[in-house]
Design a protein around this motif. Structure first.
Motif, short mmCIF file in Angstrom:
data_model
loop_
_atom_site.label_atom_id
_atom_site.label_comp_id
_atom_site.label_asym_id
_atom_site.label_seq_id
_atom_site.Cartn_x
_atom_site.Cartn_y
_atom_site.Cartn_z
N UNK A 1 32.03 46.16 43.34
CA UNK A 1 31.29 46.97 44.31
C UNK A 1 31.33 48.44 43.94
N UNK A 2 32.45 48.87 43.37
CA UNK A 2 32.56 50.26 42.93
C UNK A 2 31.54 50.56 41.83
N UNK A 3 31.30 49.60 40.97
CA UNK A 3 30.31 49.77 39.90
C UNK A 3 28.90 49.92 40.48
N UNK A 4 28.72 49.44 41.72
CA UNK A 4 27.42 49.56 42.39
C UNK A 4 27.39 50.78 43.31
N UNK A 5 28.44 51.59 43.25
CA UNK A 5 28.55 52.81 44.07
C UNK A 5 28.53 52.52 45.57
N UNK A 6 29.10 51.40 45.95
CA UNK A 6 29.20 51.05 47.37
C UNK A 6 30.44 51.73 47.96
N UNK A 7 30.26 52.34 49.14
CA UNK A 7 31.40 52.95 49.84
C UNK A 7 32.33 51.83 50.29
N UNK A 8 33.51 51.76 49.68
CA UNK A 8 34.40 50.61 49.85
C UNK A 8 35.82 51.05 50.16
N UNK A 9 36.45 50.32 51.05
CA UNK A 9 37.87 50.53 51.36
C UNK A 9 38.59 49.20 51.21
N UNK A 10 39.74 49.21 50.59
CA UNK A 10 40.55 48.01 50.43
C UNK A 10 41.90 48.23 51.09
N UNK A 11 42.33 47.28 51.91
CA UNK A 11 43.66 47.39 52.51
C UNK A 11 44.50 46.16 52.13
N UNK A 12 45.79 46.39 51.93
CA UNK A 12 46.72 45.35 51.51
C UNK A 12 47.99 45.48 52.34
N UNK A 13 48.52 44.34 52.79
CA UNK A 13 49.69 44.36 53.67
C UNK A 13 50.98 44.71 52.93
N UNK A 14 50.98 44.52 51.62
CA UNK A 14 52.18 44.79 50.82
C UNK A 14 52.08 46.16 50.13
N UNK A 15 53.20 46.65 49.66
CA UNK A 15 53.19 47.93 48.95
C UNK A 15 52.56 47.79 47.56
N UNK A 16 52.70 46.60 46.95
CA UNK A 16 52.21 46.37 45.59
C UNK A 16 50.94 45.54 45.62
N UNK A 17 49.95 45.98 44.88
CA UNK A 17 48.71 45.22 44.77
C UNK A 17 48.88 44.06 43.79
N UNK A 18 48.22 42.94 44.09
CA UNK A 18 48.24 41.79 43.19
C UNK A 18 49.62 41.19 42.98
N UNK A 19 50.43 41.16 44.01
CA UNK A 19 51.81 40.69 43.88
C UNK A 19 51.89 39.26 43.35
N UNK A 20 51.12 38.38 43.94
CA UNK A 20 51.14 36.97 43.51
C UNK A 20 50.48 36.81 42.15
N UNK A 21 49.41 37.54 41.91
CA UNK A 21 48.70 37.50 40.64
C UNK A 21 49.63 37.85 39.49
N UNK A 22 50.55 38.77 39.73
CA UNK A 22 51.48 39.22 38.69
C UNK A 22 52.40 38.10 38.21
N UNK A 23 52.58 37.06 39.04
CA UNK A 23 53.46 35.95 38.68
C UNK A 23 52.71 34.78 38.05
#
Length: 402
Positions: free
Chosen positions: A24-46
């Motif tokens: 969406x950023x590549x399309x210049x859409x005004x976007x907000x992302x919120x995450x409950x944890x301090x680290x993004x992609x916590x599960x993905x990292x494993x």
């Protein structure tokens, strides 16, 4: 309390959430992302032993399970038509990540996947990202001509015209996983299936002869069946690992996705051998049963599986019934599992938001501009990069619609 207005709000900083934000950023859409944890992609990292099993050479609906298999197949065919293995490889190239192909067509990052995630997050430098944001309430209001969604956290009141829920499932609660997506979906009228563990070890019943064999690993073929209906791993033979409480390894994890409570599991511990043929071979007639079996598998397992009254018998002396009993004990070993291990040991979940409630673009049929993507949907991939591929395909489909 900060007031925040955004065109698009993405809840969840995992595979689907981060990649939707990126596209969406590549399309210049005004976007907000919120995450409950301090680290993004916590599960993905494993994922994939921290090396990110990103996709597979064989991407097709047969590698996925759902309560609504017909609708799942239709949706997956649509997603995979526009998001193929080659698209994932191109995305990895964009993230400056080389890949390597392993057995069963699995494609992994050559370096830890945290490097890919780091590059991805850097590319979102101009995107509003709020971490450690616990959601306290959520609602929607009709403001002609469209709805607005309102998300309340401890520090922000966020209003948006478009909302993406990509918070995953309950697998890995130690990393902050929950059934938040199902709570939202149910409140807003969607049907859901409760999450249960998948890609998790099968638990052996008490007093099972297979208990006490922890550490043993060997290739097997497994299936789950009841009332004449069978379900088997489409990849065929995979490695099985015995643990203190059950069966794990790739074979055990895959069958945990296919098995349902009360179904019987069958294991062929010698899937590449024909025991009956070996017993009919006159060259083996004078061999003791144990001397025929021991070279074919670990000793502890062999002695556990072979009927004790046959172990010291010569092959030529075995009756037809004896031979059938020996074959059944080794190439058609059957038992009913006690269950599946907990969410803490699960890599994914079965269950989620009912597929009839979303369009081919993953938009809610009940609420305009509300999207669900990734593991919160009632689609679960078997072992081999299928879940990350599905999550990426969801991100692409949602971003293309938005």
């Amino acid at each position: 309390m900060a007031e925040l207005n955004t065109d698009l709000l993405i809840i969840g900083g995992g595979v689907t959430g981060l990649c939707t934000a990126y596209l969406c950023r590549k399309k210049n859409i005004d976007c907000t992302l919120i995450e409950s944890q301090e680290t993004l992609g916590k599960k993905w990292r494993l994922a994939g032993g921290a090396m990110g099993n990103m996709t597979n050479r064989t991407i097709s609906p047969e590698h996925y399970v759902s309560h609504n298999s017909k609708q799942a197949k239709k949706l997956l065919q649509t997603l995979f038509k526009s998001w193929t293995t080659e698209h994932v490889l191109a995305f990895m190239h964009e993230m400056d990540m080389e890949y390597e192909e392993r057995d069963f067509g699995q494609i992994f990052c050559k370096k830890p996947v945290k490097n890919l995630i780091g590059t991805l997050v850097q590319s979102l430098a101009k995107t509003r990202i709020l971490t450690n944001e616990k959601i306290q309430s959520f609602s929607c209001e009709q403001k002609d001509p469209k709805k607005h969604y309102i998300i309340q956290t401890k520090t922000h009141t966020i209003r948006c015209g478009k909302l993406v829920i990509a918070t995953g499932s309950s697998a890995y609660p130690q990393l902050g996983a929950s059934d938040f997506a199902l709570q939202v979906a149910r409140k807003w009228g969607h049907k859901t299936f409760p999450f249960r563990s998948a890609l998790a070890p099968l638990l052996l019943p008490e007093h099972s002869p297979l208990l006490g064999l922890e550490g043993i690993s060997l290739p097997v073929r497994m299936k789950s069946f009841r009332d004449g209906q069978e379900k088997a791993d489409p990849c065929g033979i995979r490695a099985l690992l015995f643990t203190h409480t059950g069966l794990s390894g790739p074979a055990g994890l895959v069958i945990s996705c296919l098995w349902k409570d009360g179904e019987t599991i069958s294991i062929n511990f010698l899937p590449e051998d024909n025991l009956l043929e070996k017993m009919h071979d006159t060259a083996n007639g004078k061999k003791l049963v144990k001397n025929l079996i021991l070279p074919l598998m670990p000793d502890r397992l062999a002695y556990t599986l072979m009927p004790k009254d046959l172990q010291e018998r010569k092959i030529a002396e075995l009756s037809k019934k004896d031979r059938e009993r020996l074959i059944a004990s080794i190439q058609n070993y059957q038992f009913i599992p006690k269950g599946i291990d907990t969410f803490k040991k699960a890599e994914a979940c079965i269950g989620g938001i009912e597929l009839d409630g979303v369009t081919a673009n993953l938009e809610s049929k009940l609420h305009e501009n509300l999207y669900f993507g990734g593991e919160c949907l009632d689609i679960t991939g078997l072992l081999g990069g299928y879940n990350i591929h599905f999550a990426l395909a969801c991100a692409h489909k949602i971003a293309s619609k938005i």
